[in-house]
Each structure stands twice: as structure tokens, then as C-alpha cells.
Scaffold this motif. Structure first.
Motif, PDB file in Angstrom:
ATOM      1  N   GLN A  10      -0.297  18.109   4.282  1.00  0.00           N
ATOM      2  CA  GLN A  10      -0.178  19.525   4.638  1.00  0.00           C
ATOM      3  C   GLN A  10      -0.827  20.404   3.576  1.00  0.00           C
ATOM      4  OE1 GLN A  10       4.128  19.674   5.178  1.00  0.00           O
ATOM      5  NE2 GLN A  10       3.870  20.012   7.378  1.00  0.00           N
ATOM      6  N   TYR A  11      -0.597  20.080   2.321  1.00  0.00           N
ATOM      7  CA  TYR A  11      -1.211  20.850   1.236  1.00  0.00           C
ATOM      8  C   TYR A  11      -2.734  20.771   1.313  1.00  0.00           C
ATOM      9  CZ  TYR A  11       3.393  20.965  -1.088  1.00  0.00           C
ATOM     10  OH  TYR A  11       4.715  21.172  -1.400  1.00  0.00           O
ATOM     11  N   ILE A  66       0.843  -1.185   0.000  1.00  0.00           N
ATOM     12  CA  ILE A  66       0.000   0.000   0.000  1.00  0.00           C
ATOM     13  C   ILE A  66       0.884   1.241   0.000  1.00  0.00           C
ATOM     14  CG2 ILE A  66      -1.743   1.291   1.298  1.00  0.00           C
ATOM     15  CD1 ILE A  66      -2.719  -1.322   2.440  1.00  0.00           C
ATOM     16  N   TYR A  67       0.648   2.123  -0.960  1.00  0.00           N
ATOM     17  CA  TYR A  67       1.386   3.390  -1.004  1.00  0.00           C
ATOM     18  C   TYR A  67       0.648   4.423  -0.162  1.00  0.00           C
ATOM     19  CZ  TYR A  67       4.061   1.279  -4.767  1.00  0.00           C
ATOM     20  OH  TYR A  67       4.878   0.449  -5.494  1.00  0.00           O
ATOM     21  N   LEU A  68       1.358   5.027   0.766  1.00  0.00           N
ATOM     22  CA  LEU A  68       0.750   5.929   1.733  1.00  0.00           C
ATOM     23  C   LEU A  68       0.926   7.397   1.334  1.00  0.00           C
ATOM     24  CD1 LEU A  68       1.949   4.208   5.024  1.00  0.00           C
ATOM     25  CD2 LEU A  68      -0.254   3.941   3.869  1.00  0.00           C
ATOM     26  N   PRO A  69      -0.014   8.242   1.725  1.00  0.00           N
ATOM     27  CA  PRO A  69       0.153   9.678   1.491  1.00  0.00           C
ATOM     28  C   PRO A  69       1.388  10.194   2.235  1.00  0.00           C
ATOM     29  CG  PRO A  69      -2.103   9.154   2.152  1.00  0.00           C
ATOM     30  CD  PRO A  69      -1.287   7.921   2.375  1.00  0.00           C
ATOM     31  N   THR A  70       1.973  11.227   1.698  1.00  0.00           N
ATOM     32  CA  THR A  70       3.113  11.846   2.376  1.00  0.00           C
ATOM     33  C   THR A  70       2.628  12.964   3.301  1.00  0.00           C
ATOM     34  OG1 THR A  70       3.473  13.547   0.692  1.00  0.00           O
ATOM     35  CG2 THR A  70       4.525  11.397   0.342  1.00  0.00           C
ATOM     36  N   ALA A  94      -6.428  13.805   8.458  1.00  0.00           N
ATOM     37  CA  ALA A  94      -5.127  14.425   8.187  1.00  0.00           C
ATOM     38  C   ALA A  94      -4.718  15.360   9.314  1.00  0.00           C
ATOM     39  CB  ALA A  94      -5.182  15.186   6.860  1.00  0.00           C
ATOM     40  N   TRP A  95      -5.696  16.108   9.896  1.00  0.00           N
ATOM     41  CA  TRP A  95      -5.392  16.975  11.039  1.00  0.00           C
ATOM     42  C   TRP A  95      -4.712  16.162  12.140  1.00  0.00           C
ATOM     43  CZ3 TRP A  95      -5.086  21.921  10.879  1.00  0.00           C
ATOM     44  CH2 TRP A  95      -5.979  22.717  10.159  1.00  0.00           C
ATOM     45  N   ARG A  96      -5.298  15.014  12.453  1.00  0.00           N
ATOM     46  CA  ARG A  96      -4.771  14.206  13.559  1.00  0.00           C
ATOM     47  C   ARG A  96      -3.391  13.654  13.232  1.00  0.00           C
ATOM     48  NH1 ARG A  96     -10.361  12.522  13.811  1.00  0.00           N
ATOM     49  NH2 ARG A  96      -9.910  10.523  12.817  1.00  0.00           N
ATOM     50  N   LEU A  97      -3.217  13.187  12.000  1.00  0.00           N
ATOM     51  CA  LEU A  97      -1.914  12.659  11.604  1.00  0.00           C
ATOM     52  C   LEU A  97      -0.826  13.731  11.661  1.00  0.00           C
ATOM     53  CD1 LEU A  97      -2.889  10.355   8.602  1.00  0.00           C
ATOM     54  CD2 LEU A  97      -1.806   9.630  10.738  1.00  0.00           C
TER      55      LEU A  97
END
Length: 324
Positions: A11-12, A2-6, A72-75
């Protein structure tokens, strides 16, 4: 595999959601607009879904896009906590610190505290953001602020707090409207239609109404102001009376006016100025150190006012803080 978001892609995405504009989001991330747009497109390709609907005038997130942003906020908050953990292991109160401050504290306390703080901790890069209480708490929870100076009691979620000092709430009035005031004024004697309050969103409004035993007062039952300075001018022009924190009075907010103040005869006529932060923050020890510095500086600044208060007829010392 699985390719994960960076982290950068997330952030973007979060910046676009926060600003609602590609150009402003790119500025916030210190990249070009094309770089930010390409990063979000790469994220959508990776996830094989549309997160953002793009039109010429509107940026609209899809329902799935909103869910991704929330996670994404939490990550990002956890990723930032890793960086903070490493930074906190070095010198205390060095590097960047994002401090939120509410409007009924910022202009009256910070100008007197910041010079001493800079002298004591020259490596500290303090970034200030003035926000009303609810928004400041939301930004703290999302990790956009590291800590917040606000007034308690206030429901701010799960936070750690260090109380700095008690700030009595005073009645402010024009002497022609209250020619023979008592040493302490009973809030129950104040006419409801003459009360001037801050607009909704300012915690001082809730604190003042609680002090009066009128927490359920409707917003349309009193004249609302946008700031303490506006309220003072309204009192000066005999539109009504209002409530001011002693912090603002001691900072000279009444200079050049005929407005006078008296303590309120109420056990709840006070607020607690406190520093709060997320309990999971790895910088908790730093924030407690910062709170101690702020408390010490505030005590030196407020001591003359407290002595003056004790020497006034019918006055009494401020109540001791029940916490911290």
C-alpha cells in the motif's frame, strides 16, 4: 522459507507511485512520512533490490519498481475484494462505496439523486470522485473506484453495466445565428468551423461527433471548451453552436441566457447513462441494487422533461435502451 511483502508495504509503495511524493503518499495512507519511508525501505530490504530512487526533489521508480507496482495493484485489488466479500455478506448498500462520475453527469444528476439515496440507504457512505471517462475507467480497473457513472458507448475494458436511462443530445444555438430552425436539425447542415466541442477526454465529444456522422473530425477543426458551462457562454456570445445533453438542459444550464436547443435529426443523437463495475467484484448484487435505485429516482426526475419533449412540435419519445 520465502518472506513475503506485507499488504501495508505494498500500500505504501502504490501510494508513493500514485502521488509521486512521500508527504502526500503518507497523508493518503494516514501515517507519518517517516513510517511510510521506513515501510518502503523494509520492502526493498526484503526483496534485496532498489525500487525507488530518492533525490531531494524527485521520486523516480526504477524499471523493476514499476513492475512491482503493477503487480502490487492487482494484489491489493484482490485483498480488497476479500474485505468486500465479507462486507457484502452483511447488509446491502452499507459502509463505504467509492463512486466515480464523469463531469458531464456529476453536476447535473447527483444533486437531484443524492438526497433520496441517502434517505433510502442511511448506512451507505458514498465517496464521490469526478474524473473524465478514460481516467475513471483506469481507476476502476485498478480497484481505486468501486463503480462508475458514465455515458455509453465508451470503451472501458471488461466491465458489467446497468443502463439507467437514455439522454438525448441536443443542438444548442443562439437564435440570432439560427433564426428559423427546423423542429429537428440535420447535423449535416451545421458548418464544421462553427462547432464548439468539449476538449479531448470528454466522452460527450465523441458521442456528439458520432451523432453528426463526423467521428473523424480533427481537434483543430473546431473550437474546444473545458466544460459544458464554458460552451454555453461561448454560444451565448455567438462564437458558434454546440451539443448539450438533455440532462444538462433540464438541470438549468441555460438559465439566464438566450441559448435555445433543438433535437438532432440523427438516430445516434443520444447517450446511455449507465453504472459500471468490475465483473469480478463480489459486490455485483449491491451495484445492481444501486442501479435500480438510481434508475427509479432518475425516472421520477426526468418524467416532466420527457412529457415536455413529447408535447413539443416534431418531437418523439427517446429510443428505448437496447441493454439492461
Amino acid at each position: 522459507m520465502i518472506y513475503l511483502p506485507t499488504i501495508k508495504q505494498l500500500q505504501y509503495l502504490v501510494a508513493l507511485h500514485r502521488t509521486g511524493h512521500f508527504g502526500r503518499a503518507a497523508d493518503a495512507c494516514h501515517v507519518s512520512q517517516s513510517t511510510l519511508s521506513a515501510g518502503i525501505q523494509e520492502l526493498e530490504t526484503l526483496l534485496d533490490c532498489v525500487l525507488v530512487e530518492r533525490t531531494r526533489r524527485v521520486v523516480r521508480f526504477t524499471p523493476l519498481g514499476n513492475q512491482v507496482v503493477e503487480r502490487a495493484w492487482r494484489l491489493l485489488a484482490e485483498a480488497e475484494a476479500i474485505a468486500e466479500l465479507a462486507r457484502a455478506s452483511g447488509r446491502p448498500l452499507a459502509g463505504e462505496l467509492r463512486l466515480g462520475v464523469i463531469p458531464t453527469i456529476a453536476p447535473f444528476l447527483l444533486p437531484r439523486l443524492l438526497p433520496g439515496l441517502r434517505a433510502a440507504w442511511p448506512e451507505l457512505r458514498l465517496y464521490l470522485r469526478e474524473e473524465q471517462s478514460d481516467q475513471a475507467c483506469a481507476l476502476l480497473a485498478r480497484g481505486e473506484l468501486d463503480c462508475v457513472l458514465l455515458a455509453l458507448p465508451w470503451a472501458c475494458g471488461d466491465v458489467e453495466a446497468e443502463v439507467l436511462f437514455e439522454d438525448p443530445i441536443l443542438l444548442a444555438f443562439h437564435p440570432a445565428d439560427l433564426p428559423a430552425p427546423a423542429a429537428k436539425v440535420d447535423p449535416a447542415t451545421l458548418p464544421q468551423e462553427r462547432l464548439l466541442l468539449l476538449e479531448d477526454g470528454h466522452c460527450l465529444k465523441d458521442h456528439a461527433l458520432a451523432a453528426c456522422g463526423r467521428a473523424g473530425l480533427r481537434a483543430d477543426a473546431a473550437v474546444l471548451g473545458t466544460s459544458l458551462h464554458t460552451l454555453v457562454q461561448m454560444v451565448e456570445n455567438r462564437i458558434g453552436c454546440t451539443f448539450l445533453p438533455r440532462l444538462a438542459v433540464d438541470s438549468g444550464i441555460l438559465a439566464g441566457t438566450q441559448v435555445e436547443t433543438r433535437p438532432l435529426d440523427s438516430p445516434r443523437a443520444s447517450r446511455q447513462i449507465a453504472l459500471i463495475w468490475r465483473p469480478t467484484s463480489p459486490r455485483s448484487a449491491e451495484f445492481r441494487l444501486l442501479a435500480a435505485e438510481l434508475r427509479k429516482a432518475a425516472a421520477a426526475l426526468l418524467r416532466p422533461a420527457e412529457q415536455a419533449c413529447r408535447s413539443a412540435p416534431g418531437s418523439a419519445p427517446a429510443a428505448a435502451s437496447p441493454r439492461g
